[in-house]
Each structure stands twice: as structure tokens, then as C-alpha cells.
Scaffold this motif. Structure first.
Motif: not given
Length: 137
Positions: A21, A36, A39, A83, A87, A91, A97-98, A101, A104-105, A108
Motif C-alpha cells: 500500500t 481511495t 487527493k 492510522i 482514518e 472518514a 476522506i473516502s 478508509y 482500512d481503519a 488497522e
């Protein structure tokens, strides 16, 4: 946690994920943004990518070498937790943000928890284990 086990698998897995990533926006910015979201600061995305890839390389190397020190475990756990918080905040709460995320959060947060479990199963840090062997608290 110097020997293998869960810490080794976590370090290798998280390291490989972070390497992939981290280099992704460096190699193909367009596909990264397609997944994602756009940006505002491409240089910042690339800077974070380099840092995430460096952390990933460090974790993976430690796992391959079977050298999961407390510092390596802390690097994996704190990076994942940090992270996840960032996120989750941007998010979920702020919607800056998208929403991808958020997935992913969650991942993580699971990584951070897995490091905590691995440390607990190994009896904590090397220093605490050494004290127990000497008969201290």
C-alpha cells in the motif's frame, strides 16, 4: 518476543501489506485515487506512501529474521493504531476522506489488537520476562 510465533506472522503480514500500500501511490497514482478518492496534495500522499513502505520493510525484515523485539512490536501496534484513529476520524466523523478508509481503519484496529494479544501471550516485554525468571515482580 524475539522468537517466531504470532509476532513473526504479524510482522511479515503487516509488513507486506504496508509495503504494497505504501508503494502503490508511487507507482500508479491514478489507480490509487480511483480506489481511495481524489487527493488535493499528491506530494503528501507520496510522502506518506514512502513512510508506510519504510515501516512495512522494517516489520517484514524483522519477521523474516525472527527478531520481533518489543520495539518492533511497538512499531507495528502504534502505527496501526495511529492510522486507525486518523482514518476513523477523517472518514467517519469528519467525512473529509473516502469511506473506503473506514474499512482500512477497521483492519488497522485489528492489527493493533493482534499485536496486543501477541504481546500478552508472550508475557509482555523481554525485560518483564527476565525479571520473572529472576524471581522479581
Amino acid at each position: 518476543m524475539r522468537d517466531g510465533g504470532a509476532g513473526r506472522a504479524l510482522a511479515i503480514g503487516q509488513g507486506a501489506f504496508y509495503l504494497a500500500t505504501g508503494v502503490w501511490p508511487l507507482l500508479d497514482e491514478a489507480s490509487f485515487e480511483a480506489v481511495t478518492g481524489p487527493k488535493r496534495e499528491p506530494w503528501l500522499v507520496k510522502t506518506v506512501g514512502v513512510l508506510v513502505a519504510a515501516i512495512g520493510a522494517t516489520l517484514a525484515a524483522a519477521g523474516v529474521r525472527r527478531s520481533i523485539t518489543p520495539e518492533v512490536a511497538a512499531l507495528g501496534a502504534v502505527t496501526a493504531a495511529g492510522i486507525a484513529v486518523v482514518e476513523g476520524w477523517y472518514a467517519g466523523r469528519r467525512r473529509r476522506i473516502s469511506p473506503i478508509y473506514l474499512a482500512d481503519a477497521a483492519f488497522e484496529a485489528a492489527l493493533a489488537a493482534a499485536w496486543g494479544i501477541a504481546l500478552a501471550r508472550r508475557g509482555g516485554t523481554d525485560e518483564r520476562r527476565a525479571r520473572r525468571r529472576r524471581g522479581g515482580a
